[in-house]
Design a protein around this motif. Structure first.
Motif, PDB file in Angstrom:
ATOM      1  N   TYR A 169     -10.022  -4.315  -2.040  1.00 20.21           N
ATOM      2  CA  TYR A 169      -9.162  -3.519  -2.919  1.00 20.21           C
ATOM      3  C   TYR A 169      -8.044  -2.852  -2.112  1.00 20.21           C
ATOM      4  O   TYR A 169      -6.901  -2.780  -2.567  1.00 20.21           O
ATOM      5  CB  TYR A 169      -9.964  -2.465  -3.670  1.00 20.21           C
ATOM      6  N   GLY A 170      -8.363  -2.376  -0.923  1.00 19.85           N
ATOM      7  CA  GLY A 170      -7.322  -1.831  -0.064  1.00 19.85           C
ATOM      8  C   GLY A 170      -6.265  -2.869   0.266  1.00 19.85           C
ATOM      9  O   GLY A 170      -5.059  -2.574   0.271  1.00 19.85           O
ATOM     10  N   ASP A 171      -6.704  -4.099   0.527  1.00 14.88           N
ATOM     11  CA  ASP A 171      -5.751  -5.193   0.779  1.00 14.88           C
ATOM     12  C   ASP A 171      -4.843  -5.402  -0.432  1.00 14.88           C
ATOM     13  O   ASP A 171      -3.637  -5.644  -0.287  1.00 14.88           O
ATOM     14  CB  ASP A 171      -6.501  -6.493   1.083  1.00 14.88           C
ATOM     15  N   ALA A 172      -5.423  -5.325  -1.623  1.00 15.31           N
ATOM     16  CA  ALA A 172      -4.649  -5.509  -2.849  1.00 15.31           C
ATOM     17  C   ALA A 172      -3.611  -4.404  -3.007  1.00 15.31           C
ATOM     18  O   ALA A 172      -2.446  -4.669  -3.339  1.00 15.31           O
ATOM     19  CB  ALA A 172      -5.577  -5.541  -4.055  1.00 15.31           C
ATOM     20  N   LEU A 173      -4.019  -3.156  -2.776  1.00 13.99           N
ATOM     21  CA  LEU A 173      -3.081  -2.048  -2.867  1.00 13.99           C
ATOM     22  C   LEU A 173      -1.922  -2.221  -1.884  1.00 13.99           C
ATOM     23  O   LEU A 173      -0.736  -2.077  -2.241  1.00 13.99           O
ATOM     24  CB  LEU A 173      -3.796  -0.725  -2.588  1.00 13.99           C
ATOM     25  N   GLU A 174      -2.269  -2.519  -0.651  1.00 13.71           N
ATOM     26  CA  GLU A 174      -1.247  -2.667   0.389  1.00 13.71           C
ATOM     27  C   GLU A 174      -0.277  -3.793   0.058  1.00 13.71           C
ATOM     28  O   GLU A 174       0.940  -3.648   0.234  1.00 13.71           O
ATOM     29  CB  GLU A 174      -1.923  -2.925   1.734  1.00 13.71           C
TER      30      GLU A 174
END
Length: 350
Positions: A192-197
């Protein structure tokens, strides 16, 4: 993570206490009186922020706050007052749903839970995200979800030592998948962090805490309430079961919506991951964890139903707030008072 901006006298007292050196002075003279007359605790920004901050002490904590404050008796006293009001509000909200599910014919709890999650009539948020949402609205949705998804599954992990036998083994199996099957880069919170970034957003844990409304905090606080209390272990697994049973198809629709508006493929891939995974997880959660726990202790059935109904009702309230804001042509996110220059008040990418 920095301490957030307060949203009223209750959260201000909690945040100022955490920002100061520990003392024996009470955080609030009468915590029960401070929360007694709230019009609607589920959407009260002050209460929900105070409770979220107090729960966060059991997760990753805050910059410059002594980890020992996790068990500060005065903070626990305030948390208890907040929890009593919050839990009663959840029980009131779900009473009719729990009552109907508890009196339906059939002895198979898992089948009754499947029927409950499959028939619950909530706002069609996933359908809107699939077919109608703008890129800005989908990005706002990602921001709202970040409060939970960046610690995805952590509340459920508190329940593991409170289970035994089949339910415990099944929950560990489910959590192992949520935590990347032993691969750090595949942990769902990391994905999810990858998606946000990839969407130009801040992946820092809690970065958007100041921006999300009370109902988003309440959705998260319910999971922490159930997970942190052994007496509510039935509600914790019931919530998990409903969460998993209502994830697979919506995830497919959300991924399609993300691709429709051209947001980053990493964001769509995150939801792709949950299409197949949660179709398996719902079987584990409803049949082996929820059903297995009630087989061991039938007295826990009402709390399992409470947890499932809480998940459905709070998600419906949160979805309704999102859709109402967008239909009225406004943002679903809060303005940050004073324009605080932190990650939490960064403009949302469009």
């Amino acid at each position: 993570m920095q301490l957030p901006l307060p949203r009223g006298p209750l959260s201000r007292a909690v945040i100022e206490a955490l920002a100061s050196a520990p003392t024996r002075a009470p955080v609030l003279a009468d915590p029960d009186a401070a929360v007694r007359d709230l019009a609607d605790p589920l959407v009260d920004d002050d209460l929900q922020l105070a409770l979220w901050v107090l729960y966060e002490l059991h997760y990753r904590g805050f910059d410059d706050v002594d980890p020992a404050r996790e068990w500060d008796p005065e903070l626990i006293r305030v948390r208890g007052a907040c929890e009593r009001v919050f839990e009663q509000s959840l029980r009131d909200l779900t009473a009719q749903t729990v009552g109907r599910a508890g009196t339906e014919e059939g002895d198979d709890l898992a089948e009754r839970l499947f029927a409950l999650t499959g028939s619950f009539d909530g706002p069609a948020l996933a359908g809107y995200l699939h077919r109608s949402a703008t890129a800005e609205q989908l990005t706002e949705f990602l921001v709202q979800r970040s409060i939970y998804q960046l610690k995805e599954s952590d509340p459920s992990s508190f329940v593991i030592p409170r289970l035994d036998g089949v339910p415990k083994a099944a929950l560990v199996e489910l959590q192992y998948d949520e935590y990347g099957d032993g691969h750090a880069e595949r942990i769902h919170a990391t994905l999810y962090g990858d998606a946000l970034e990839a969407c130009g957003l801040d992946r820092s844990y809690g970065a958007y805490l100041d921006r999300v409304p009370a109902i988003t905090l309440a959705v998260n606080n319910a999971m922490s309430l159930f997970g942190l209390h052994r007496r509510l272990r039935g509600a914790a697994v019931g919530h998990l079961g409903a969460f998993e049973a209502t994830s697979s198809l919506p995830s497919r629709r959300i991924a399609a919506g993300i691709r429709r508006v051209g947001l980053a493929e990493e964001a769509a891939a995150y939801f792709d991951e949950h299409v197949e995974a949660d179709a398996v997880h719902e079987q584990l959660a409803l049949r082996l964890i929820c059903g297995g726990l009630v087989d061991q202790d039938p007295s826990l059935e009402p709390d399992v139903l409470l947890g499932a109904a809480t998940c459905l009702h709070l998600d419906a309230l949160a979805a309704d707030q999102l859709l109402t804001a967008w239909q009225e042509g406004r943002s679903s996110l809060r303005e940050v008072p004073g324009g605080r220059p932190t990650a939490a008040s960064r403009p949302v990418a469009s």
